[in-house]
Design a protein around this motif. Sequence first.
Motif, PDB file in Angstrom:
ATOM      1  N   ARG A   1      31.873  60.481  51.124  1.00 21.70           N
ATOM      2  CA  ARG A   1      30.810  60.873  50.203  1.00 21.70           C
ATOM      3  C   ARG A   1      30.654  59.828  49.113  1.00 21.70           C
ATOM      4  O   ARG A   1      31.648  59.341  48.566  1.00 21.70           O
ATOM      5  CB  ARG A   1      31.142  62.212  49.553  1.00 21.70           C
ATOM      6  N   VAL A   2      29.423  59.514  48.771  1.00 19.44           N
ATOM      7  CA  VAL A   2      29.137  58.574  47.688  1.00 19.44           C
ATOM      8  C   VAL A   2      28.057  59.202  46.817  1.00 19.44           C
ATOM      9  O   VAL A   2      27.028  59.644  47.332  1.00 19.44           O
ATOM     10  CB  VAL A   2      28.646  57.229  48.255  1.00 19.44           C
ATOM     11  N   LYS A   3      28.309  59.248  45.512  1.00 23.72           N
ATOM     12  CA  LYS A   3      27.281  59.749  44.586  1.00 23.72           C
ATOM     13  C   LYS A   3      26.935  58.625  43.622  1.00 23.72           C
ATOM     14  O   LYS A   3      27.814  58.080  42.948  1.00 23.72           O
ATOM     15  CB  LYS A   3      27.810  60.974  43.839  1.00 23.72           C
ATOM     16  N   ILE A   4      25.656  58.253  43.590  1.00 22.79           N
ATOM     17  CA  ILE A   4      25.198  57.170  42.723  1.00 22.79           C
ATOM     18  C   ILE A   4      23.953  57.653  41.992  1.00 22.79           C
ATOM     19  O   ILE A   4      23.026  58.183  42.619  1.00 22.79           O
ATOM     20  CB  ILE A   4      24.809  55.909  43.524  1.00 22.79           C
ATOM     21  N   LEU A   5      23.929  57.458  40.694  1.00 25.13           N
ATOM     22  CA  LEU A   5      22.740  57.831  39.906  1.00 25.13           C
ATOM     23  C   LEU A   5      22.345  59.284  40.173  1.00 25.13           C
ATOM     24  O   LEU A   5      21.155  59.610  40.246  1.00 25.13           O
ATOM     25  CB  LEU A   5      21.574  56.893  40.229  1.00 25.13           C
TER      26      LEU A   5
ATOM     27  N   LEU B   1      37.765  55.624  37.911  1.00 28.88           N
ATOM     28  CA  LEU B   1      36.860  56.650  37.397  1.00 28.88           C
ATOM     29  C   LEU B   1      36.861  56.642  35.876  1.00 28.88           C
ATOM     30  O   LEU B   1      37.920  56.639  35.247  1.00 28.88           O
ATOM     31  CB  LEU B   1      37.310  58.039  37.890  1.00 28.88           C
ATOM     32  N   GLN B   2      35.643  56.628  35.298  1.00 27.51           N
ATOM     33  CA  GLN B   2      35.499  56.772  33.833  1.00 27.51           C
ATOM     34  C   GLN B   2      34.769  58.079  33.580  1.00 27.51           C
ATOM     35  O   GLN B   2      33.685  58.318  34.146  1.00 27.51           O
ATOM     36  CB  GLN B   2      34.697  55.607  33.270  1.00 27.51           C
ATOM     37  N   GLN B   3      35.353  58.907  32.711  1.00 28.97           N
ATOM     38  CA  GLN B   3      34.854  60.275  32.552  1.00 28.97           C
ATOM     39  C   GLN B   3      33.877  60.411  31.381  1.00 28.97           C
ATOM     40  O   GLN B   3      34.008  61.309  30.549  1.00 28.97           O
ATOM     41  CB  GLN B   3      36.048  61.222  32.408  1.00 28.97           C
ATOM     42  N   CYS B   4      32.892  59.513  31.342  1.00 30.96           N
ATOM     43  CA  CYS B   4      31.823  59.623  30.343  1.00 30.96           C
ATOM     44  C   CYS B   4      30.621  58.835  30.840  1.00 30.96           C
ATOM     45  O   CYS B   4      30.679  58.173  31.879  1.00 30.96           O
ATOM     46  CB  CYS B   4      32.280  59.119  28.974  1.00 30.96           C
ATOM     47  N   ASN B   5      29.544  58.913  30.095  1.00 26.79           N
ATOM     48  CA  ASN B   5      28.325  58.179  30.426  1.00 26.79           C
ATOM     49  C   ASN B   5      28.599  56.672  30.524  1.00 26.79           C
ATOM     50  O   ASN B   5      29.382  56.119  29.750  1.00 26.79           O
ATOM     51  CB  ASN B   5      27.280  58.486  29.350  1.00 26.79           C
ATOM     52  N   TRP B   6      27.918  56.017  31.447  1.00 26.31           N
ATOM     53  CA  TRP B   6      28.178  54.601  31.713  1.00 26.31           C
ATOM     54  C   TRP B   6      27.916  53.704  30.505  1.00 26.31           C
ATOM     55  O   TRP B   6      28.617  52.708  30.291  1.00 26.31           O
ATOM     56  CB  TRP B   6      27.292  54.134  32.880  1.00 26.31           C
TER      57      TRP B   6
ATOM     58  N   CYS C   1      31.198  57.685  35.527  1.00 26.95           N
ATOM     59  CA  CYS C   1      30.799  56.459  36.238  1.00 26.95           C
ATOM     60  C   CYS C   1      32.012  55.848  36.915  1.00 26.95           C
ATOM     61  O   CYS C   1      33.156  56.117  36.569  1.00 26.95           O
ATOM     62  CB  CYS C   1      30.145  55.460  35.277  1.00 26.95           C
ATOM     63  N   TRP C   2      31.739  55.047  37.931  1.00 27.37           N
ATOM     64  CA  TRP C   2      32.761  54.210  38.534  1.00 27.37           C
ATOM     65  C   TRP C   2      32.759  52.874  37.818  1.00 27.37           C
ATOM     66  O   TRP C   2      31.689  52.274  37.627  1.00 27.37           O
ATOM     67  CB  TRP C   2      32.495  53.959  40.024  1.00 27.37           C
ATOM     68  N   VAL C   3      33.944  52.397  37.455  1.00 32.02           N
ATOM     69  CA  VAL C   3      34.054  51.063  36.880  1.00 32.02           C
ATOM     70  C   VAL C   3      34.679  50.162  37.945  1.00 32.02           C
ATOM     71  O   VAL C   3      35.858  50.319  38.274  1.00 32.02           O
ATOM     72  CB  VAL C   3      34.919  51.045  35.603  1.00 32.02           C
ATOM     73  N   TYR C   4      33.878  49.273  38.513  1.00 30.75           N
ATOM     74  CA  TYR C   4      34.414  48.301  39.460  1.00 30.75           C
ATOM     75  C   TYR C   4      35.121  47.212  38.671  1.00 30.75           C
ATOM     76  O   TYR C   4      34.623  46.767  37.626  1.00 30.75           O
ATOM     77  CB  TYR C   4      33.298  47.737  40.346  1.00 30.75           C
ATOM     78  N   CYS C   5      36.275  46.800  39.136  1.00 29.04           N
ATOM     79  CA  CYS C   5      37.111  45.842  38.412  1.00 29.04           C
ATOM     80  C   CYS C   5      37.372  44.644  39.312  1.00 29.04           C
ATOM     81  O   CYS C   5      37.819  44.821  40.455  1.00 29.04           O
ATOM     82  CB  CYS C   5      38.458  46.466  38.044  1.00 29.04           C
ATOM     83  N   TYR C   6      37.111  43.470  38.796  1.00 27.15           N
ATOM     84  CA  TYR C   6      37.291  42.246  39.583  1.00 27.15           C
ATOM     85  C   TYR C   6      38.281  41.326  38.884  1.00 27.15           C
ATOM     86  O   TYR C   6      38.146  41.070  37.683  1.00 27.15           O
ATOM     87  CB  TYR C   6      35.965  41.489  39.719  1.00 27.15           C
ATOM     88  N   ALA C   7      39.263  40.840  39.607  1.00 25.93           N
ATOM     89  CA  ALA C   7      40.125  39.753  39.127  1.00 25.93           C
ATOM     90  C   ALA C   7      39.977  38.628  40.138  1.00 25.93           C
ATOM     91  O   ALA C   7      40.058  38.874  41.341  1.00 25.93           O
ATOM     92  CB  ALA C   7      41.577  40.217  39.041  1.00 25.93           C
ATOM     93  N   TRP C   8      39.705  37.440  39.671  1.00 22.50           N
ATOM     94  CA  TRP C   8      39.590  36.336  40.638  1.00 22.50           C
ATOM     95  C   TRP C   8      39.992  35.015  39.993  1.00 22.50           C
ATOM     96  O   TRP C   8      39.955  34.882  38.767  1.00 22.50           O
ATOM     97  CB  TRP C   8      38.180  36.236  41.218  1.00 22.50           C
ATOM     98  N   HIS C   9      40.417  34.104  40.851  1.00 20.42           N
ATOM     99  CA  HIS C   9      40.761  32.775  40.365  1.00 20.42           C
ATOM    100  C   HIS C   9      39.890  31.770  41.108  1.00 20.42           C
ATOM    101  O   HIS C   9      39.865  31.757  42.334  1.00 20.42           O
ATOM    102  CB  HIS C   9      42.252  32.472  40.597  1.00 20.42           C
ATOM    103  N   PRO C  10      39.138  30.930  40.386  1.00 20.26           N
ATOM    104  CA  PRO C  10      38.206  30.016  41.054  1.00 20.26           C
ATOM    105  C   PRO C  10      38.917  29.022  41.958  1.00 20.26           C
ATOM    106  O   PRO C  10      38.353  28.571  42.955  1.00 20.26           O
ATOM    107  CB  PRO C  10      37.526  29.286  39.892  1.00 20.26           C
ATOM    108  N   GLU C  11      40.172  28.721  41.639  1.00 18.63           N
ATOM    109  CA  GLU C  11      40.771  27.564  42.320  1.00 18.63           C
ATOM    110  C   GLU C  11      41.989  27.860  43.178  1.00 18.63           C
ATOM    111  O   GLU C  11      42.440  27.001  43.932  1.00 18.63           O
ATOM    112  CB  GLU C  11      41.151  26.512  41.274  1.00 18.63           C
ATOM    113  N   ARG C  12      42.554  29.025  43.042  1.00 19.32           N
ATOM    114  CA  ARG C  12      43.764  29.285  43.827  1.00 19.32           C
ATOM    115  C   ARG C  12      43.824  30.763  44.205  1.00 19.32           C
ATOM    116  O   ARG C  12      43.173  31.601  43.573  1.00 19.32           O
ATOM    117  CB  ARG C  12      45.032  28.881  43.044  1.00 19.32           C
TER     118      ARG C  12
END
Lengths: 426, 426, 426
Positions: free
Chosen positions: B27-31, B147-152, B272-283
């Motif tokens: 199940r996915v709920k968006i907007l 999960l964030q339990q308030c308005n985006w 809202c869902w908070v998508y979280c990204y960690a990335w390294h450009p070089e390694r």
Amino acid sequence: MGLTFRKYWIPALLSREIQGRDSAPVRVKILGEDFVAFRDSEGKPGVVQAHCPHRGAHLFFGRTEDCGIRCAYHGWHFTVEGECTDIPIATPEVAERMKPKARIRALHVREAGDVVWVHFGSQPLPELPDFEFAAVPAGHRYVSKKLQQCNWAQAVEGGLDTAHFSYLHAGISNGTKVGLHEAGPSTPSWTQHNEPERLKTFRWLVEDGAPRFQIVNHAAGMLICAARTADDDQLYYRMTQYLMPNHSLTPGNAPQDTALGNTWVPIDDHSCWVYCYAWHPERPINDEERSRLEAGSGLFPAMDESFTPVRRRENDYLISRERQRTHSFTGIHGISEQDQAIADSQGLIADRTNELLCQTDIGVVRFREMILNAAQEVENERVPRGVDAPHAYRVRSGDVVVPQQTPIAEVLESRFGEMWGHPLTT
Amino acid sequence: MGLTFRKYWIPALLSREIQGRDSAPVRVKILGEDFVAFRDSEGKPGVVQAHCPHRGAHLFFGRTEDCGIRCAYHGWHFTVEGECTDIPIATPEVAERMKPKARIRALHVREAGDVVWVHFGSQPLPELPDFEFAAVPAGHRYVSKKLQQCNWAQAVEGGLDTAHFSYLHAGISNGTKVGLHEAGPSTPSWTQHNEPERLKTFRWLVEDGAPRFQIVNHAAGMLICAARTADDDQLYYRMTQYLMPNHSLTPGNAPQDTALGNTWVPIDDHSCWVYCYAWHPERPINDEERSRLEAGSGLFPAMDESFTPVRRRENDYLISRERQRTHSFTGIHGISEQDQAIADSQGLIADRTNELLCQTDIGVVRFREMILNAAQEVENERVPRGVDAPHAYRVRSGDVVVPQQTPIAEVLESRFGEMWGHPLTT
Amino acid sequence: MGLTFRKYWIPALLSREIQGRDSAPVRVKILGEDFVAFRDSEGKPGVVQAHCPHRGAHLFFGRTEDCGIRCAYHGWHFTVEGECTDIPIATPEVAERMKPKARIRALHVREAGDVVWVHFGSQPLPELPDFEFAAVPAGHRYVSKKLQQCNWAQAVEGGLDTAHFSYLHAGISNGTKVGLHEAGPSTPSWTQHNEPERLKTFRWLVEDGAPRFQIVNHAAGMLICAARTADDDQLYYRMTQYLMPNHSLTPGNAPQDTALGNTWVPIDDHSCWVYCYAWHPERPINDEERSRLEAGSGLFPAMDESFTPVRRRENDYLISRERQRTHSFTGIHGISEQDQAIADSQGLIADRTNELLCQTDIGVVRFREMILNAAQEVENERVPRGVDAPHAYRVRSGDVVVPQQTPIAEVLESRFGEMWGHPLTT
């Protein structure tokens, strides 16, 4: 629709929910209204308004004694008929004057088939519908109820929709849809059909997923007949009874099988009790069968002591995606649970504005017509179908194999004799 | 605002939530709208309407097979594009006639950066925003959601408000506010800054609690630059990217550090869902770093398998008043949890009618202007900022130390080269 | 009615809920409004608005330090009087300019009787009501509170309705209603009346279930006197104090007994805190008595640490139908729990439109008149009863045995001297 329901006798609770004389009171909610049910000192069942007329204390906390219920707050006492028989907090003269004003609302109550039935109306009352399950000796039946977490009407629609059996209740074996019997470990333990002859019917259900329907109306409702192709150019008929306004008898039994039926009773707009009946016209339900039904089998789910299914909306009916791949069409254990899951999944109240109905939905369409017509009759102050035809409820449902082209009248005659339904007199 | 969101590509779920071919549907709920997501037999992701068009059964209970999803009720089958490819309950001719009417709503779907993105609109579609985290090799990133339990919107405001770092995330040592690094046992395990040079930045955060802001707009959003006094008459800049309509890149990383970003996707008005990204450009992100992020560190909270943080609204984020006195400003464990607690604490939807904004809230003010302006553009049938500038999302954020009086253009040039943002062409 | 309550001093929380200097902040909800309570660095209690005026973060997450509370988001600091004393995120000059605008709402606060009292109004404030329980040495009293899961007013009505004691709190022995003392194992452990003389009073309560009422008004409320037939042609009087707008003193104590009182404070329309006071005018409450009250006895239920009774609405107060048959009128353990069950059972807000009141409900009727009259006074901008008569709260309640025909004035004089109530001056 609430007014329409109030013209019929309705199951309020199981007889065994109030046991013995001076039983503990239990809360009962029907059609959005709150009541308290109990047995008095003579064992007579009563279903009365929830709140004491004095100061509004809930009679659930009351004491059943002196052939009635006594409010826990100030000791006012009421009979199962709603008469106030004691106001101990007032002087005797004042009490005598007040008692007539202190009468409480008491529903009309009858007991039949291990069920306490109520009627909301006033005298003269119709007779109780003459169900076969209630007429057989007590040992010939097993009766229970289960919570359904959606509006009653879509759950009834599921019960009348015999077409879904080819899908929702199918087994899976080696990646292919198969009859229940071939599904190995996924075979529900409830089936009594393990003789080779019955195995065929399951195969026909899966092989012919587009049954053809005929509807035969009668005085208490209608018989919904679905024909599938069987072996040797024959037809396999499964015939479901719909009985006004909220009953059905299931289509999968042969004459020698235990029969099954349901009644859907609205608790409120978003939930209902489904009363479940298993009975055998000719012999007792034996201990092993009874144990299986109690543990959860077929129409009877595994439940807790409040009649709430173990597999339910909150836990996605314990669906197993692994078993959905390998054992059954849904991955949900149990016929009852599969039915409940799908009905709930349509929403708390199913949205019918965007449906795409096809020929197999004819039973659903006719149900809606019949129930809306009944509501119209009530609005016009006429008696809706079934209310004045209690004996028209003495019907049966079931399956049969007949040659192609057999006229439907002959099909009914061959399978049910006169018990297919009482012809409409008007 | 919902219409505005529907002009952009939006994360619908993590790629790993639907694994393999013929994945289990989720199940996915968006907007505020309900969908079902799954992968078909070729591994292609689909996000389609939740309810079957036939009778409204929920497709969550459906079977993924035959390159699509099959409803569990009567076996109707749909592709990831929404085409109805099988109506087994109807005769072949009827089925052919009905299939075109039985098309279901299917969102446009792209996969990038371990995220399944959807677009609600019709062709021609914009290109996906060209995020760096999605462009690096898969091993260079770690992506999750919470999960964030308030308005985006108030949660985004927290992400753009770099000023609060001097307070909300501070450590406490001997009764005094200190940089995270000096706080001993309260030091979050997530920090990668343990070299002496980086320690200074934490001290500056605490020593200068009133940063000065400059905002630089660009084609996809804006760069919010906050300057604090550093040692030796220099300035310490922390620069946050806001990218329309619901993304940010965090300000605390040096060029050699792992970069971090977020996207806030409304489930409904109150979560809202908070998508979280960690990335390294070089390694690549190494195994130890990955384990730390999975366990909960920095932007990534400790969560259960439904991506619900262990520390959440219902349990007051497991606040410890003892640790609030002795170890950290809040007594709540974790940067992510501290941010979530404060955003939730503003109410399910923060009341902005009685705020007392000051200069450090300039990023919040500009965010509100930009998003409201986008809504106005959509109302005027113009393309809102960012939609037609996918490459303008290839930007970076981060911190830098520069001499006092360095013009902001030089600050950006020295830290980001051209990756500060694409100039507006109009 | 909310405006009327706001003219009186109201218990906001127990003193011990905020312990020591710089106590942890606690959430307080009164009359539907949210506040945060805490003690500052000098131990001074404050009850202030819940949300920071800057961006609306909840001050529950704040830090109590520097003689006030500091918001966890950006460090703004406020005193118990609501003054903003620090805006560290702004430059000093800007901060000075903003502070007066950043004043927060702070209720007026007094501490008395181990309770933190608040007043919503503006200067000049009335004096605190001069309750005896608050005037005795701290060791002479035990004070607590409990959650009631219904509207405050019906709970007060239960407290003023001394007639129900003959029913709701009766014991059962050999199937017959008996005084508490004879009920064997069902005797509540709380009773201090185990001397033979007191045993009689319980018998009279049960033998005469229709007491006769007289009401004596006074400057702070009224004394509700209920007479039952005692032995030897005497009358047994139980006299309850109702003190405006939400207090009562209970009727069951002799001069040598511990006295008991209650205050009902609305949390919202559907729940209230019931403050419970036990005190002895002349001697300390000893350790054994104190332990009994803490564990749950009489007006004090067994509770969890959030003051939620163990026996409550959700679990039907752990009613035992077996014990209802054999030990007590309700099968619910504890006087407090019996009272709470009945009040809750009347509904979240009791429906008074269909009551059948009788002479024993005279106290309830007069309460409604008095409170509605107070609301009318407030609407007419006059001071409602009791607000300007703090010393009129120094009254007592209790029971006494007198000869038949004793004029009520003599009954009051013999039992209370001048402490029956202050005559109305207008």
